[in-house]
Each structure stands twice: as structure tokens, then as C-alpha cells.
Design an enzyme around this catalytic site. Structure first.
Site, PDB file in Angstrom:
ATOM      1  N   GLU A  59      -9.530   3.413  -8.983  1.00 22.48           N
ATOM      2  CA  GLU A  59      -8.562   4.266  -9.686  1.00 22.48           C
ATOM      3  C   GLU A  59      -8.540   3.963 -11.180  1.00 22.48           C
ATOM      4  O   GLU A  59      -8.602   2.795 -11.593  1.00 22.48           O
ATOM      5  CB  GLU A  59      -7.165   4.066  -9.098  1.00 22.48           C
ATOM      6  CG  GLU A  59      -7.036   4.505  -7.648  1.00 22.48           C
ATOM      7  CD  GLU A  59      -5.621   4.333  -7.130  1.00 22.48           C
ATOM      8  OE1 GLU A  59      -4.695   4.939  -7.706  1.00 22.48           O
ATOM      9  OE2 GLU A  59      -5.441   3.586  -6.146  1.00 22.48           O
ATOM     10  N   ASP A  78      -6.994   7.391   0.291  1.00 22.98           N
ATOM     11  CA  ASP A  78      -6.185   8.524   0.766  1.00 22.98           C
ATOM     12  C   ASP A  78      -6.422   9.787  -0.050  1.00 22.98           C
ATOM     13  O   ASP A  78      -6.485  10.891   0.498  1.00 22.98           O
ATOM     14  CB  ASP A  78      -4.690   8.168   0.822  1.00 22.98           C
ATOM     15  CG  ASP A  78      -4.165   7.525  -0.442  1.00 22.98           C
ATOM     16  OD1 ASP A  78      -4.868   7.509  -1.470  1.00 22.98           O
ATOM     17  OD2 ASP A  78      -3.013   7.037  -0.407  1.00 22.98           O
ATOM     18  N   THR A  79      -6.605   9.659  -1.372  1.00 21.44           N
ATOM     19  CA  THR A  79      -6.866  10.854  -2.181  1.00 21.44           C
ATOM     20  C   THR A  79      -8.195  11.500  -1.808  1.00 21.44           C
ATOM     21  O   THR A  79      -8.410  12.682  -2.039  1.00 21.44           O
ATOM     22  CB  THR A  79      -6.868  10.517  -3.677  1.00 21.44           C
ATOM     23  OG1 THR A  79      -7.933   9.603  -3.958  1.00 21.44           O
ATOM     24  CG2 THR A  79      -5.551   9.885  -4.111  1.00 21.44           C
ATOM     25  N   GLY A 119       2.217   2.886  -2.206  1.00 24.48           N
ATOM     26  CA  GLY A 119       3.349   2.894  -3.123  1.00 24.48           C
ATOM     27  C   GLY A 119       4.563   2.113  -2.671  1.00 24.48           C
ATOM     28  O   GLY A 119       5.592   2.106  -3.365  1.00 24.48           O
ATOM     29  N   SER A 141       0.839  -1.191   0.000  1.00 20.58           N
ATOM     30  CA  SER A 141       0.000   0.000   0.000  1.00 20.58           C
ATOM     31  C   SER A 141       0.871   1.237   0.000  1.00 20.58           C
ATOM     32  O   SER A 141       2.074   1.159   0.284  1.00 20.58           O
ATOM     33  CB  SER A 141      -0.921   0.018   1.224  1.00 20.58           C
ATOM     34  OG  SER A 141      -0.165   0.113   2.417  1.00 20.58           O
ATOM     35  N   GLU A 172      -6.640   0.249 -10.215  1.00 20.62           N
ATOM     36  CA  GLU A 172      -6.686  -0.469  -8.937  1.00 20.62           C
ATOM     37  C   GLU A 172      -7.984  -0.150  -8.212  1.00 20.62           C
ATOM     38  O   GLU A 172      -8.735   0.741  -8.614  1.00 20.62           O
ATOM     39  CB  GLU A 172      -5.487  -0.092  -8.055  1.00 20.62           C
ATOM     40  CG  GLU A 172      -4.164  -0.558  -8.590  1.00 20.62           C
ATOM     41  CD  GLU A 172      -3.026  -0.350  -7.603  1.00 20.62           C
ATOM     42  OE1 GLU A 172      -2.000  -1.006  -7.773  1.00 20.62           O
ATOM     43  OE2 GLU A 172      -3.168   0.465  -6.675  1.00 20.62           O
ATOM     44  N   ARG A 223       3.858   9.908   5.747  1.00 21.13           N
ATOM     45  CA  ARG A 223       2.789  10.912   5.700  1.00 21.13           C
ATOM     46  C   ARG A 223       2.326  11.188   7.124  1.00 21.13           C
ATOM     47  O   ARG A 223       1.834  10.319   7.822  1.00 21.13           O
ATOM     48  CB  ARG A 223       1.651  10.378   4.851  1.00 21.13           C
ATOM     49  CG  ARG A 223       0.659  11.410   4.394  1.00 21.13           C
ATOM     50  CD  ARG A 223      -0.154  10.895   3.224  1.00 21.13           C
ATOM     51  NE  ARG A 223      -0.866   9.669   3.530  1.00 21.13           N
ATOM     52  CZ  ARG A 223      -1.083   8.699   2.654  1.00 21.13           C
ATOM     53  NH1 ARG A 223      -0.627   8.793   1.431  1.00 21.13           N
ATOM     54  NH2 ARG A 223      -1.767   7.623   3.002  1.00 21.13           N
TER      55      ARG A 223
END
Length: 390
Positions: A257, A277-278, A151, A149, A270, A356
């Protein structure tokens, strides 16, 4: 009042817990480390690895939840079928969680079974298979662990000289015990979007306005809503999202996505069966209901009559540039002095380089300059710096 067992307690889980508490629910937040963000607002906490099936079932036996809500990918998903058989609601369903936790399973469902348009791909379990897959797909290509997850383990490979590094990165970045990668054709897309899709227990499937995003190394850096998209591409994305979520079954919010190409159309990329998160951009009040409120309502079976776009919004992440066991933050006053801007610190107890740690969200009236709003939001997020209070 229902009892909810939350598996994974990051920043998305924290906002979901807040939404659930506003509906009078009782939440037990679980994660592998103590004082995770969602634990700070939940009623109880449990600390164990979600990949430990015995520990997972022990938590289920102890708390006897009405609902289990996964928030992360690395879970012993086969145990969720057992929970479902006991009459516990798994969100959105044990089938959905099991398939989407593994990129191989979701890609086979989307491409092979449902016929959705995707990038060409191959799988590899050894370095030799990886090299052979690269020869078939061609350069450049994207490599990802089957389970990961944010990335982790993902990279773009431009030449054979980068193969060994990319393989090691993918294997080391994998979550769980699956050491297999997907080698994926690099799509020359013009933009990429997240289409938040809400499936309901009783009621039609709803779609949020598309969210544009920028990623670095497969991890989200900024997002904005609504993303520019042609009516034809939006309808195609909705068709695909509706088809795949129906096949997976269950109620909740899904982050679907897509890659958008002016020449080649819409590619399915995906899917996550949880808040995305976006979608933190919805914390700016871009919609009448944030993605977390939507997920909460869908999970509880509460009606969602409609989703409306209230204003435009942008989000930009705050990343740590240091390692510390006691993070602190500077320049918050400067961000809070900005109009129509909110600062959200996640409350993670440790900072690591590239982790993050917070987000800034900004909004403006519908019809305003979206690019100017994005610049404003990114500039505000860049002002916040992490320091060590150790």
C-alpha cells in the site's frame, strides 16, 4: 498433489482455496471458529486459535502439510520458523510472515533498513508514552495497534481531547498479545493505492496495475482498477515494492500500500504477504489472472508469464447493519439483474454490525468511464440488505 495448511479461513482464503482446488491440491482450512468461509470449500478443517502455538504445531503434526499458507495476522509466527526448518514451505517465507505481522518490524525494515519514504512515526506501550508521541508527531495523526487487520483499533486523532478514546480503541482493537501502538504522521495524500506484487520461485517479479481504494476507519469499502497514477509515481511505487519484497524473501502475492501526493511523491504505507482485500476487484476479470490465481501459481511454483489488464473494474463491500447468528440476504435479484456485475456472498455464519459479509464487483471495457462504473457498483452493493433468519 500437494497438501496445503491454510491458517485463517476468511473470504480471501476461500477464493485462494478455490484456486488451489482447480489445480488439484488438498487443502486443510484452519480458523478459530467453525464453518468459516474457506472451510466450506476445503477438504478438511481444523478449529483452534492461531495464537496457540501448541495447537498450531499439533495441526502440523496431524496433517504433515507440504505448504503452510497464512491468511491472517494473528499467528504464533515463531512456530513457522520451526516448520520451515523441517522442510515445510511457508508462504511467502517465515521471515516475511514474522516481520509483516507486526507494524513495528515492517516499518523498521522499510524506513530504517531500506530507506523507503514513510510518514514520521513513534511507538507507545503506555498512555503516557502515547501522549508524549502525540506531542512529537503533532496533530492530526493516525494511531494503529502494532498487530491488527481490517482497520481494527485504528483512528485519526485531531486534538488532545481525543487521546484517551483513541488509546482505548487501539488497545482493544489489537490482535494477539502485543499491546503497543504506532503513532503515525497524517499524510495529506491525494490518493492511495494497492500495488499487488507477485514474487516467483523461478521468474521475475511482476506487478498488477495499481488498485485505487477508499477506506473508512482503516477498513476497505471500495476499490477500482486501474487507479489513475502518473508514470513517475508508478515506477517509484514499483521500485519500493520490489525492494521490500526482495528483503522479506519468498514467493507469493503481496499487497503493498502507498499514499500518493502530487506535491510530496510516493509514501510507503503498509504491506501484507498475501492476497489483499482491495484486490477482490480482480474477481471482476480485470486481469487475465485474479490475485488468488496469481497467489496459487506463485505458491506452487507454476510459471506466470505475464499479467495483463483485460478490462476496468470496481468493487464495493456489503456490510452488516445487524447482529445475528443466522444471516440472510434480501434484494439479491436486483443486483443479479445488473449487467456485467457479480455478487459474492462470503458465507460467514454470523453477522456483526460493520462486518464485511459480501462484495459486488462490476466491469466495463478498457477505456470506459471508471467513475461511472464505481457509482454503479456501489449502488448495487447498497441494495443488498442483511436480515436475520433466526
Amino acid at each position: 498433489m500437494k497438501k496445503i495448511l491454510l491458517l485463517g479461513s476468511g473470504e480471501l482464503g476461500k477464493e485462494f482455496v478455490i484456486a488451489c482446488k482447480r489445480k488439484g491440491m488438498y487443502v486443510i482450512a484452519c480458523d478459530k471458529y467453525n464453518d468459516a468461509p474457506a472451510m466450506q470449500v476445503a477438504d478438511e478443517r481444523e478449529i483452534f486459535s492461531m495464537l496457540d502455538g501448541e495447537a498450531l504445531m499439533a495441526a502440523v503434526e496431524k496433517h504433515r502439510p507440504d505448504i503452510i499458507v497464512p491468511e491472517i495476522e494473528a499467528i504464533r509466527t515463531e512456530k513457522l520458523y520451526e516448520c520451515e526448518e523441517r522442510g515445510i514451505q511457508v508462504v511467502p517465507s517465515a521471515r516475511a510472515v514474522n516481520i509483516t505481522m507486526n507494524r513495528k518490524a515492517i516499518r523498521e525494515l522499510a524506513h530504517t533498513e531500506l530507506g523507503l519514504k514513510t510518514a514520521n512515526y513513534r511507538y507507545a506501550t503506555t498512555f503516557e508514552e502515547f501522549k508524549a508521541a502525540a506531542d512529537v508527531i503533532g496533530y492530526p495523526f493516525i494511531v494503529k495497534p502494532l498487530m491488527s487487520s481490517s482497520g481494527h483499533g485504528q483512528s485519526k486523532v485531531d486534538s488532545p481531547a481525543e487521546l484517551e478514546t483513541a488509546w482505548n480503541t487501539a488497545v482493544e482493537g489489537a490482535r494477539g498479545d502485543i499491546k503497543e501502538v504506532i503513532v503515525e504522521q497524517f499524510i495529506k495524500f491525494d490518493s492511495e493505492i494497492t500495488l499487488l506484487t507477485v514474487t516467483q520461485k523461478s521468474g521475475k517479479t511482476l506487478f498488477c496495475n495499481p488498485i485505487g481504494h477508499v477506506q473508512k476507519g482503516g477498513d476497505y469499502r471500495e476499490s477500482f482498477q486501474p487507479a489513475p497514477i502518473s508514470p513517475e509515481q508508478l515506477e517509484e511505487a514499483k521500485r519500493m515494492a520490489d525492494k521490500v519484497t526482495k528483503a522479506l524473501t519468498g514467493a507469493g502475492i503481496w499487497g503493498v500500500e502507498f499514499f500518493l501526493s502530487d506535491k510530496e511523491g510516493v509514501y510507503f504505507s503498509e504491506l501484507s504477504p498475501r492476497p489483499h482485500d482491495t484486490g477482490m476487484v480482480t474477481l471482476a476479470g480485470t486481469q487475465n489472472l485474479s490475485e488468488f490465481e496469481l497467489h496459487c501459481r506463485a505458491v506452487l511454483g507454476l510459471p506466470i508469464p505475464e499479467i495483463t489488464q483485460e478490462r476496468i473494474g470496481a468493487s464495493a463491500v456489503i456490510l452488516s447493519e445487524i447482529e445475528t447468528h443466522k444471516p440472510d440476504y434480501t434484494n439479491m435479484e436486483e443486483v443479479c439483474s445488473e449487467t456485467n456485475t457479480y455478487l459474492r456472498i462470503f458465507g460467514k455464519p454470523e453477522a456483526h454490525v460493520g462486518r464485511r459479509m459480501g462484495v459486488v464487483v462490476s466491469y466495463a471495457p478498457n477505456g470506459s468511464d471508471l467513475n461511472a462504473l464505481r457509482d454503479k457498483c456501489k449502488a448495487a452493493a447498497a441494495k443488498v440488505k442483511l436480515v436475520s433468519a433466526e
